[in-house]
Design a protein around this motif. Sequence first.
Motif, short mmCIF file in Angstrom:
data_model
loop_
_atom_site.label_atom_id
_atom_site.label_comp_id
_atom_site.label_asym_id
_atom_site.label_seq_id
_atom_site.Cartn_x
_atom_site.Cartn_y
_atom_site.Cartn_z
N MET A 80 0.25 -6.07 -5.85
CA MET A 80 1.26 -7.11 -5.99
C MET A 80 2.43 -6.60 -6.81
N ARG A 81 2.20 -5.64 -7.69
CA ARG A 81 3.30 -5.05 -8.47
C ARG A 81 4.28 -4.32 -7.55
N LEU A 82 3.75 -3.55 -6.61
CA LEU A 82 4.61 -2.88 -5.64
C LEU A 82 5.40 -3.90 -4.83
N LEU A 83 4.71 -4.92 -4.36
CA LEU A 83 5.37 -5.96 -3.57
C LEU A 83 6.45 -6.64 -4.40
N GLY A 84 6.14 -6.95 -5.64
CA GLY A 84 7.12 -7.61 -6.51
C GLY A 84 8.37 -6.78 -6.73
N SER A 85 8.20 -5.47 -6.93
CA SER A 85 9.37 -4.61 -7.15
C SER A 85 10.21 -4.51 -5.88
N ALA A 86 9.56 -4.43 -4.73
CA ALA A 86 10.29 -4.38 -3.46
C ALA A 86 11.03 -5.70 -3.21
N LEU A 87 10.36 -6.80 -3.47
CA LEU A 87 10.98 -8.11 -3.24
C LEU A 87 12.20 -8.32 -4.13
N THR B 236 0.82 -1.22 0.00
CA THR B 236 0.00 0.00 0.00
C THR B 236 0.85 1.26 0.00
N ALA B 237 2.13 1.14 -0.33
CA ALA B 237 3.05 2.28 -0.31
C ALA B 237 2.54 3.40 -1.21
N GLY B 238 2.52 4.60 -0.66
CA GLY B 238 2.09 5.77 -1.41
C GLY B 238 0.59 5.94 -1.52
#
Length: 127
Positions: free
Chosen positions: A22-29, A9-11
């Motif tokens: 899931m796209r945010l999570l994927g980029s962070a991971l 939920t960043a931003g």
Amino acid sequence: MVDGRGIMTAGRTPASPRAPSMRLLGSALAEIRRRFNDRHVVTVIGTDLVDAVEYDEQSVLDKAIEEGLVVTVPSSSPQAVLSVAQQLDAMVVSMDDLTRLRTPYPWVAQKGRFVKLAKVERSWVFV
């Protein structure tokens, strides 16, 4: 152990209520795996986030859960993440400052047990 709540939920704010990503999570991971390439990375999220992910990302999340890359807990809370990490004797990566919970979880303040993650523009950085 990655605390997925804040990452997904960043931003996002109440003024811009978009679904957890899931796209945010994927980029962070991807960045977390680059930084900690010698460790097995598992993400913890609450079941409330599972239900809130957009339809087009649901199959990605389902597969990650099936493969054990994402673990769900009943509550999206810092305490739930720390409880799982304590049981697994794991290091925690989170966007929240979890050291404020060192009274019930004293190990979180130990060197090497907690790393804070931040999103700066389009990059993920460790602080």
